[in-house]
Design an enzyme around this catalytic site. Structure first.
Site, short mmCIF file in Angstrom:
data_model
loop_
_atom_site.label_atom_id
_atom_site.label_comp_id
_atom_site.label_asym_id
_atom_site.label_seq_id
_atom_site.Cartn_x
_atom_site.Cartn_y
_atom_site.Cartn_z
N GLU A 108 28.75 -9.54 30.42
CA GLU A 108 28.10 -8.56 29.56
C GLU A 108 27.69 -8.75 28.27
O GLU A 108 28.59 -9.38 27.69
CB GLU A 108 29.40 -7.34 30.04
N GLU A 149 27.52 -0.44 20.57
CA GLU A 149 28.48 0.70 20.89
C GLU A 149 28.91 1.50 19.67
O GLU A 149 28.92 0.79 18.75
CB GLU A 149 29.86 0.20 21.82
#
Length: 216
Positions: A140, A145
């Site tokens: 991933e 974020e």
């Protein structure tokens, strides 16, 4: 697809400027509810993160060259008290190696957790059915974020390693203003390294010798 990065020169193979008045269904799909449903498989409930929202298509809108994802406090199915939106390019576009970026403004409010990130394209409709197996052995890449309560800090993370248990490498970006201001978040992925950028300035890098998978 062929690598996007060829001998240091980039060629555009996919983009979306959100010029219309609705999301382009040839490029994007919606993830709805409280868990991923893909073919005959289902992902972990509450997306594996204990997320408080229920994802809806209505939370996603396009207008004046801008994609907007709206989070709201409201009574939703499955006992959720918030709604929001989640979109993806699975089954529509994927690539190995290249450069990707998006210009994004994110909410700088406590409780918010916006993200721009990548998971592998499955080879079948069973989420476990791909070259390396299930997360996190299949990897991933979190391009950016942010936690709304940390208004000037961004996270940039690579997950890898064992199935069901992530090993990760993570760095931070530190903004002079806030995540609510517009910034271009980019990622360059090559066989030798993965590098993260904010407004063309590199903020973090992981060498290819670092990441691994138990399935290799």
């Amino acid at each position: 697809v062929d690598p996007i990065l060829l001998k240091g020169e980039r060629r555009l193979v996919w983009n979306d400027e959100f010029d219309g008045d609705a999301l382009d269904g040839s490029k994007w799909g919606y993830q709805l509810g409280v868990q991923d449903t893909y073919g005959s498989s289902q992902g972990p409930v509450y997306w594996g993160n204990n997320e408080l929202q229920y994802y809806t298509q209505d939370a996603v809108s396009v207008e004046d060259g801008m994609l907007t994802i709206t989070a709201a406090g409201e009574e939703m199915p499955s006992g959720r008290e918030y709604s929001s939106g989640r979109i993806l390019t699975r089954d529509k576009f994927s690539f190995t190696y290249g450069y990707i970026e998006a210009r994004i403004s994110m909410p700088d409010e406590a409780g918010m957790w916006p993200a721009f990130w990548m998971l592998p394209q499955p080879s079948g409709t069973d989420n476990d059915n791909n070259e390396y197996g299930w997360w996190a052995a299949n990897g991933e890449i979190d391009i950016v974020e942010a936690k709304g309560r940390l208004e000037s800090v961004t996270d940039h993370t690579l997950h890898y390693g064992n199935k069901g248990s992530s090993t990760y490498s993570s760095g931070h970006g530190y903004l002079e203003d806030t995540i609510a201001d517009w910034h271009v978040y980019g990622l360059e992925w090559t066989e030798e390294y993965i590098a993260w950028f904010i407004d063309d300035a590199e903020v973090y890098r992981v060498a290819g010798s670092v990441w691994w998978t138990e399935s290799a």
